[in-house]
Every structure is written in C-alpha cells, then in structure tokens.
Design a protein around this motif. Structure first.
Motif, short mmCIF file in Angstrom:
data_model
loop_
_atom_site.label_atom_id
_atom_site.label_comp_id
_atom_site.label_asym_id
_atom_site.label_seq_id
_atom_site.Cartn_x
_atom_site.Cartn_y
_atom_site.Cartn_z
N SER A 71 0.81 -1.22 0.00
CA SER A 71 0.00 0.00 0.00
C SER A 71 0.84 1.27 0.00
N VAL A 72 2.13 1.16 0.30
CA VAL A 72 2.97 2.36 0.39
C VAL A 72 3.00 3.09 -0.95
N THR A 73 3.17 2.36 -2.04
CA THR A 73 3.23 2.99 -3.36
C THR A 73 1.94 3.72 -3.69
N ALA A 74 0.81 3.10 -3.36
CA ALA A 74 -0.48 3.74 -3.65
C ALA A 74 -0.71 4.95 -2.77
N MET A 75 -0.19 4.92 -1.54
CA MET A 75 -0.41 6.03 -0.61
C MET A 75 0.55 7.19 -0.82
N LEU A 76 1.63 6.97 -1.54
CA LEU A 76 2.71 7.96 -1.61
C LEU A 76 2.26 9.33 -2.11
N PRO A 77 1.47 9.45 -3.19
CA PRO A 77 1.05 10.80 -3.61
C PRO A 77 0.28 11.55 -2.52
N ALA A 78 -0.65 10.86 -1.83
CA ALA A 78 -1.40 11.52 -0.77
C ALA A 78 -0.50 11.88 0.41
N LEU A 79 0.46 11.01 0.73
CA LEU A 79 1.39 11.31 1.82
C LEU A 79 2.23 12.54 1.50
N VAL A 80 2.70 12.63 0.27
CA VAL A 80 3.54 13.77 -0.11
C VAL A 80 2.74 15.07 -0.09
N SER A 81 1.50 15.02 -0.57
CA SER A 81 0.67 16.23 -0.54
C SER A 81 0.46 16.70 0.89
N GLN A 82 0.35 15.77 1.84
CA GLN A 82 0.19 16.17 3.23
C GLN A 82 1.49 16.71 3.81
N LEU A 83 2.62 16.20 3.37
CA LEU A 83 3.91 16.74 3.81
C LEU A 83 4.10 18.16 3.28
N VAL A 84 3.63 18.42 2.07
CA VAL A 84 3.68 19.78 1.54
C VAL A 84 2.84 20.72 2.40
N VAL A 85 1.68 20.23 2.84
CA VAL A 85 0.82 21.03 3.73
C VAL A 85 1.55 21.35 5.02
N ILE A 86 2.31 20.40 5.56
CA ILE A 86 3.06 20.63 6.79
C ILE A 86 4.06 21.77 6.60
N VAL A 87 4.77 21.74 5.47
CA VAL A 87 5.77 22.80 5.23
C VAL A 87 5.09 24.17 5.17
N LYS A 88 3.96 24.25 4.49
CA LYS A 88 3.28 25.54 4.34
C LYS A 88 2.64 26.00 5.65
N ASP A 89 2.14 25.06 6.45
CA ASP A 89 1.42 25.44 7.67
C ASP A 89 2.35 25.94 8.77
N THR A 90 3.66 25.80 8.60
CA THR A 90 4.57 26.41 9.58
C THR A 90 4.40 27.93 9.60
N ALA A 91 3.89 28.50 8.49
CA ALA A 91 3.69 29.95 8.43
C ALA A 91 2.62 30.41 9.41
N LEU A 92 1.71 29.52 9.82
CA LEU A 92 0.69 29.91 10.80
C LEU A 92 1.32 30.24 12.14
N GLY A 93 2.37 29.53 12.49
CA GLY A 93 3.07 29.84 13.73
C GLY A 93 3.74 31.20 13.70
N GLY A 94 4.22 31.60 12.55
CA GLY A 94 4.82 32.93 12.45
C GLY A 94 3.79 34.03 12.53
N ALA A 95 2.58 33.77 12.01
CA ALA A 95 1.54 34.80 12.00
C ALA A 95 0.91 35.01 13.36
N MET A 96 0.80 33.95 14.18
CA MET A 96 0.05 34.04 15.43
C MET A 96 0.88 33.83 16.69
N LEU A 97 2.01 33.13 16.58
CA LEU A 97 2.77 32.76 17.79
C LEU A 97 4.15 33.39 17.85
#
Length: 301
Positions: free
Chosen positions: A193-219
């Motif tokens: 299942s890892v191969t099938a899940m990889l695109p969705a996993l990567v898209s969520q990792l991209v979200v993690i990188v972008k969401d670090t900006a929320l900490g800069g805006a509020m914290l």
C-alpha cells in the motif's frame, strides 16, 4: 464519437472551448497587467526594493536563511513524528478489538476536525502554563505539536484508505498460509500500500511545510513568512519583494519534495516489477500436496 469516460467534443464544442480559452487568457492578461500597473504606481517595482536580495548578503544571512532553517526544523520534526503516529492510528482503526478501534477513531476524528491554528494556540497556552519551556523555544514546540496532532490524524485516514484499497485476496492468501493479522499487516499489506499512498502522503507533507507559516503569523515563530516584516522595516518597505522571494522559496521547497517523492514512487514501482522469487511448478505442487511427495520420496528410497 464516444469514450468510456466522456463524449468526445464535436466541431461546435471545440470552437466553443477554444473561445472560452481565449476569453479566459485575455481576462487573465488584463488582470496581470492591472496588478503590475498598480505595483508600479506605488513604487513596488523599483530596483531599490529588489536590490537587497541580490546585492546585500545580510538580507539572507540575517533574515531569510535563519528563518528558512526554522521552517525546515519545524516541518522536519512534525514529519518525523506525524508519519509513524499516523500509520499507528491508521492501523489501529482496522483493529478487530472494539476498544482499540473506538479509541483510535475518536482521537483521529477529534483532531482532524479542529483547525491546525487552534491546536497551535492551545499547545502554546499549555506549554506556557504547565511546562518550564523558555519563551524563545515555546513557539517551535507549539507549532510542531499542532502540526503533529492535525496531520497525524489526516495521515491515519490516508494509511487506512490505502490498506483498504488493496484487493481482499491479499489478506485471504496471507491467512491461507497461516499468517497472523500482525504479520499480514507488516509483511503483506503495508509494503504493497505504500506505493499507492505515496502521492497523498507527499501532498500532506507539503501542507506541513506551508502550515509552519501559521506559527509565524500568530505565535511569533521565526519562520520564512515572519521574516518579511523586520526585513521590510530595514530595507525601505519592500514588502511585495519580500513576499515574492519567500513565495519562490516555498515553491522551490515543495517542488523539491514532490520531485523526490516522484522519483521514490517510480523506484518502488520498478523494484516491484523487477524483483521477487519465481516459484516453479514442482514447488507449487509440493506446497499443495506435501504428503504425496514425501510418500514418493520414501518409495524411491
């Protein structure tokens, strides 16, 4: 002419689609032209606003590079913790024990329903009230905690969906040779299942990188987006230039991440096609009827 998924457009539909495309591109060009004129009228396109990024190394050494380091540290910590935690909860949601299934489902649905910014704010308040973490390090802890709680819940659903997407015959075959459920999950279902899940996993990792900006805006977390304000204050209100450079850095980071994921996915697919033991006919017959072969061997002796 008809395809399996859609009707092939005829001559009138093709002309209509071409007209829509031309109108859209014209409207987009007008919008871009208006934005450029507005920025030029406000002096945001002057070379003096952009020159520090090319001529002054302090722009990078004092603001952008330290902020980029904080962004990468926060995102990497969140990824390292959220990936195994999400896999654990995803597997737990497939458990045969009702108490494991219920507990994992409650945790996943609860944290997936809360916005990640609220999780960061709650984590920051909790660290402030109940721990001795220094105020300078507290934003990093809060950002990582919020990212882990939210993204681990989302990744749990990705893992669960990836496992359930496999053919039922995989589980039946594992049971037929006597494998327990834990062995089936570890050696049969997860690797496939890892191969099938990889695109969705990567898209969520991209979200993690972008969401670090929320900490800069509020914290007050010193990440990339938060570096624009002090940099703009020291370099002549070059806010647009600063945001543009930060956006380019984010695009480069996420592009590198998706490129690596694409390479890894291709390597995994090629590995599955090129490896694996080939079982001969004699071996299959021996596995199917071991008693007969033992008897034949004794008769030969």
């Amino acid at each position: 002419m008809t395809n399996v998924l859609y009707d092939v457009p005829g001559p009138r539909a093709k002309r209509r689609n071409l007209l829509y495309t031309v109108v859209f591109l014209a409207a987009l060009g007008v919008l871009i032209w208006w934005v450029v004129l507005s920025l030029a009228d406000k002096g945001q396109l002057e070379w003096s606003k952009w020159a520090p990024f090319f001529t002054d190394s302090r722009t990078w050494s004092t603001y952008l590079l330290p902020a980029l380091e904080n962004t990468l540290v926060g995102a990497a910590l969140a990824m390292v913790i959220a990936l195994p935690l999400g896999a654990l909860f995803g597997i737990a949601r497939l458990s045969d024990h009702w108490w494991v299934l219920g507990a994992a489902g409650t945790v996943v649905e609860f944290f997936r329903a809360i916005p990640v910014l609220i999780l960061m704010l709650f984590a920051n308040a909790a660290y402030s009230q109940f721990t001795d973490i220094s105020p300078s390090s507290r934003p990093l802890y809060a950002v990582v905690t919020g990212l882990v709680l939210y993204n681990a819940s989302v990744l749990a659903e990705v893992v669960r969906a990836g496992i359930l997407a496999l053919p039922a015959g995989q589980t039946d075959a594992a049971k037929a040779i006597g494998m327990r459920k834990g062995q089936t999950m570890t050696y049969v279902l997860l690797p496939q299942s890892v191969t099938a899940m990889l695109p969705a996993l990567v898209s969520q990792l991209v979200v993690i990188v972008k969401d670090t900006a929320l900490g800069g805006a509020m914290l007050g977390f010193s990440e990339l987006l938060a570096s624009v304000r002090p940099m703009s204050a020291n370099y002549g209100a070059n806010t647009i230039a600063g945001f543009t450079v930060v956006a380019v850095i984010f695009v480069a980071l996420n592009f590198a991440l998706t490129t690596f994921a694409g390479w890894l996915e291709g390597r995994l697919r090629r590995g599955k096609k090129s490896t694996g033991a080939v079982v001969g006919v004699d071996a299959v017959e021996e596995l199917a009827t071991p008693g007969e072969h033992v008897g034949q061997a004794e008769e030969t002796k």
